[in-house]
Design a protein around this motif. Structure first.
Motif, PDB file in Angstrom:
ATOM      1  N   ALA A  52       0.816  -1.211   0.000  1.00  0.00           N
ATOM      2  CA  ALA A  52       0.000   0.000   0.000  1.00  0.00           C
ATOM      3  C   ALA A  52       0.855   1.270   0.000  1.00  0.00           C
ATOM      4  CB  ALA A  52      -0.926  -0.011   1.211  1.00  0.00           C
ATOM      5  N   SER A  53       2.054   1.187   0.574  1.00  0.00           N
ATOM      6  CA  SER A  53       2.915   2.368   0.597  1.00  0.00           C
ATOM      7  C   SER A  53       4.374   1.930   0.588  1.00  0.00           C
ATOM      8  CB  SER A  53       2.642   3.186   1.864  1.00  0.00           C
ATOM      9  OG  SER A  53       3.269   2.548   2.967  1.00  0.00           O
ATOM     10  N   PRO A  54       5.277   2.849   0.251  1.00  0.00           N
ATOM     11  CA  PRO A  54       6.700   2.489   0.263  1.00  0.00           C
ATOM     12  C   PRO A  54       7.268   2.324   1.684  1.00  0.00           C
ATOM     13  CG  PRO A  54       6.323   4.570  -0.959  1.00  0.00           C
ATOM     14  CD  PRO A  54       5.054   4.229  -0.254  1.00  0.00           C
ATOM     15  N   ASP A  55       6.523   2.756   2.669  1.00  0.00           N
ATOM     16  CA  ASP A  55       7.004   2.711   4.050  1.00  0.00           C
ATOM     17  C   ASP A  55       7.291   1.263   4.480  1.00  0.00           C
ATOM     18  OD1 ASP A  55       7.267   2.651   6.774  1.00  0.00           O
ATOM     19  OD2 ASP A  55       5.342   3.635   7.214  1.00  0.00           O
ATOM     20  N   SER A  74      13.286  -5.104  -1.075  1.00  0.00           N
ATOM     21  CA  SER A  74      11.973  -5.670  -1.397  1.00  0.00           C
ATOM     22  C   SER A  74      11.479  -5.101  -2.735  1.00  0.00           C
ATOM     23  CB  SER A  74      10.986  -5.298  -0.281  1.00  0.00           C
ATOM     24  OG  SER A  74       9.682  -5.174  -0.810  1.00  0.00           O
ATOM     25  N   TRP A  75      11.160  -5.996  -3.660  1.00  0.00           N
ATOM     26  CA  TRP A  75      10.662  -5.529  -4.966  1.00  0.00           C
ATOM     27  C   TRP A  75       9.366  -4.740  -4.792  1.00  0.00           C
ATOM     28  CZ3 TRP A  75      10.763  -3.662  -9.455  1.00  0.00           C
ATOM     29  CH2 TRP A  75       9.631  -3.676 -10.273  1.00  0.00           C
ATOM     30  N   ALA A 113       6.515   0.322  -5.240  1.00  0.00           N
ATOM     31  CA  ALA A 113       5.546   1.252  -4.643  1.00  0.00           C
ATOM     32  C   ALA A 113       6.140   2.665  -4.603  1.00  0.00           C
ATOM     33  CB  ALA A 113       5.157   0.788  -3.242  1.00  0.00           C
ATOM     34  N   SER A 114       7.415   2.756  -4.318  1.00  0.00           N
ATOM     35  CA  SER A 114       8.067   4.052  -4.257  1.00  0.00           C
ATOM     36  C   SER A 114       8.206   4.672  -5.648  1.00  0.00           C
ATOM     37  CB  SER A 114       9.439   3.881  -3.607  1.00  0.00           C
ATOM     38  OG  SER A 114      10.215   4.997  -3.857  1.00  0.00           O
ATOM     39  N   LYS A 115       8.559   3.846  -6.641  1.00  0.00           N
ATOM     40  CA  LYS A 115       8.687   4.350  -8.018  1.00  0.00           C
ATOM     41  C   LYS A 115       7.348   4.846  -8.549  1.00  0.00           C
ATOM     42  CE  LYS A 115      12.749   3.271 -10.135  1.00  0.00           C
ATOM     43  NZ  LYS A 115      13.423   3.409 -11.396  1.00  0.00           N
ATOM     44  N   ARG A 116       6.305   4.102  -8.252  1.00  0.00           N
ATOM     45  CA  ARG A 116       4.986   4.489  -8.750  1.00  0.00           C
ATOM     46  C   ARG A 116       4.590   5.864  -8.233  1.00  0.00           C
ATOM     47  NH1 ARG A 116       1.178   1.101 -11.114  1.00  0.00           N
ATOM     48  NH2 ARG A 116       2.157  -0.833 -11.732  1.00  0.00           N
ATOM     49  N   VAL A 148      12.432  15.406  -4.805  1.00  0.00           N
ATOM     50  CA  VAL A 148      13.486  14.565  -4.233  1.00  0.00           C
ATOM     51  C   VAL A 148      13.952  13.615  -5.321  1.00  0.00           C
ATOM     52  CG1 VAL A 148      12.627  14.660  -1.880  1.00  0.00           C
ATOM     53  CG2 VAL A 148      11.784  12.883  -3.401  1.00  0.00           C
ATOM     54  N   GLU A 149      15.144  13.082  -5.161  1.00  0.00           N
ATOM     55  CA  GLU A 149      15.660  12.133  -6.135  1.00  0.00           C
ATOM     56  C   GLU A 149      14.822  10.858  -6.076  1.00  0.00           C
ATOM     57  OE1 GLU A 149      19.710   9.740  -7.249  1.00  0.00           O
ATOM     58  OE2 GLU A 149      19.532  10.676  -5.279  1.00  0.00           O
TER      59      GLU A 149
END
Ligand code: OGA
Ligand code: NI
Length: 349
Positions: free
Chosen positions: A131-134, A319-320, A325-328, A337-338
């Protein structure tokens, strides 16, 4: 798209050159030996070619790949029918922050807007992603495709095409495994619950092709990409010497490239290579990439067989699912941010 919005303008060093170098030794691999009787030496030759192409280019084209031409023509035709519609129609199936599949015309690559519109489809439904990159958030989201009213057969076309792509991707992975000195089925288990998707890309004509890009320079974050491009051309690949090379369209060929995950699995033996797509002032262009990705719960790290004391692992496991999730999130909106890259997991030596 009319007047050029500054959001599309690339920094001077990343702008395309209007004159380009085409072809120049870009590998073309004939997969015919895969379909004929077990001719051991022909397969060995193929494995060598694939290994060389992965090492020297990270990219290659394949012919005699076994994907029926009708299926490719069908998805290409349906994609054209979909994009031909009014923006209002297309936006009925638009992507939102929650519904991340569907139509989308404001994608950013490295925080610059791309001159394109896309339609994303998960091959297996529901697609599961965090659900989130966290890292502490264990919640998993189920993603469902959104289907437009028109063309009505799009769903079936994409499902059929997806299955063909999965078959081809598995065969390519067998060749890649053999080329790394591994058993042919070494990678299969990673893709049992694969998280792959198809993207329909439409690049409209652009009045300022010298300032914008259809898709800005990037590497594919997944395992392997299989791209169908039409006869207009525009895809450019960064050769190992740093030169941008235009891939000449070959009818019915697919363009295959190594993604970031293969780079990590192979501990940098095969590198994921930058590529981008140019646009042009007269012609619209269509392409259909298939992104072959492992299950969201897969931890990506260099394969043990490919590391040892002399050649220690160059990456920490990641983790893939969290990575994607972060890229999306970064593709969805312009962030200051980078964006996350595999280099963030590199072990410094
Ligand atoms: C992509 C991509 C290239 C193209 O969608 O990741 O690299 O030619 N597309 O459309
Ligand atoms: Ni790409």
């Amino acid at each position: 798209m009319g007047e050029v919005d500054p959001a599309f303008i690339q920094e001077p060093e990343h702008r395309p050159r209007i004159s380009y170098i085409e072809g120049e030794g870009f590998p073309l691999i004939d997969l015919a030996p895969l379909h004929s009787s077990n001719n051991v030496s022909a397969i060995e030759g193929l494995v060598k070619e694939v290994g060389k192409a992965c090492k020297e280019w990270g990219f290659f084209q394949v012919i005699n790949h076994g994907v029926p031409l009708e299926k490719r023509q069908k998805i290409d035709g349906d994609s054209r029918k979909f994009f031909e519609q009014s923006l209002e129609e297309k936006r009925k199936v638009r992507r939102t922050e929650k519904l991340v599949l569907g139509y989308y015309d404001t994608e950013h690559t490295k925080n610059v807007r791309d001159w394109k519109e896309v339609f994303d489809i998960a091959v297996e439904e529901p697609a599961l992603i965090p659900a989130s990159p966290d890292p502490d958030d264990k919640e998993i989201t189920e993603l469902y495709n959104q289907w437009p009213e028109y063309p009505p057969e799009l769903r079936e076309t994409c499902q059929d095409y997806g299955q063909e792509m999965v078959k081809l991707a598995r065969k390519l992975f067998e060749l890649i495994a053999l080329s790394l000195g591994l058993p042919a089925d070494r990678f299969h288990s990673f893709f049992k619950d694969h998280n792959s998707y198809i993207r329909l890309n439409h690049y409209p004509p652009c009045p300022t092709p010298e300032l914008a890009l259809g898709v800005g320079r990037h590497k594919d974050g997944g395992a392997l990409t299989i791209l169908a491009q039409d006869d207009v051309g525009g895809l450019e690949v960064k050769r190992k010497d740093g030169e941008w090379i235009r891939v000449k369209p070959t009818p019915d060929a697919y363009i295959v490239n190594v993604g970031d995950i293969i780079q990590v699995w192979s501990n940098d033996k095969y590198e994921s290579v930058e590529h981008r797509a140019m646009v042009n002032p007269e012609k619209e262009r269509f392409s259909v990439p298939f992104f072959f990705n492992p299950a969201h719960y897969t931890m990506i790290k260099p394969l043990e067989e490919l590391t040892n004391e002399q050649n220690p692992a160059k990456y920490r496991a990641y983790s893939w699912g969290k990575f994607t999730a972060s890229k999306r999130r970064s593709n969805f909106q312009k962030l200051n941010v980078e964006n996350l890259q595999i280099s963030h997991f590199r072990i410094s030596d």
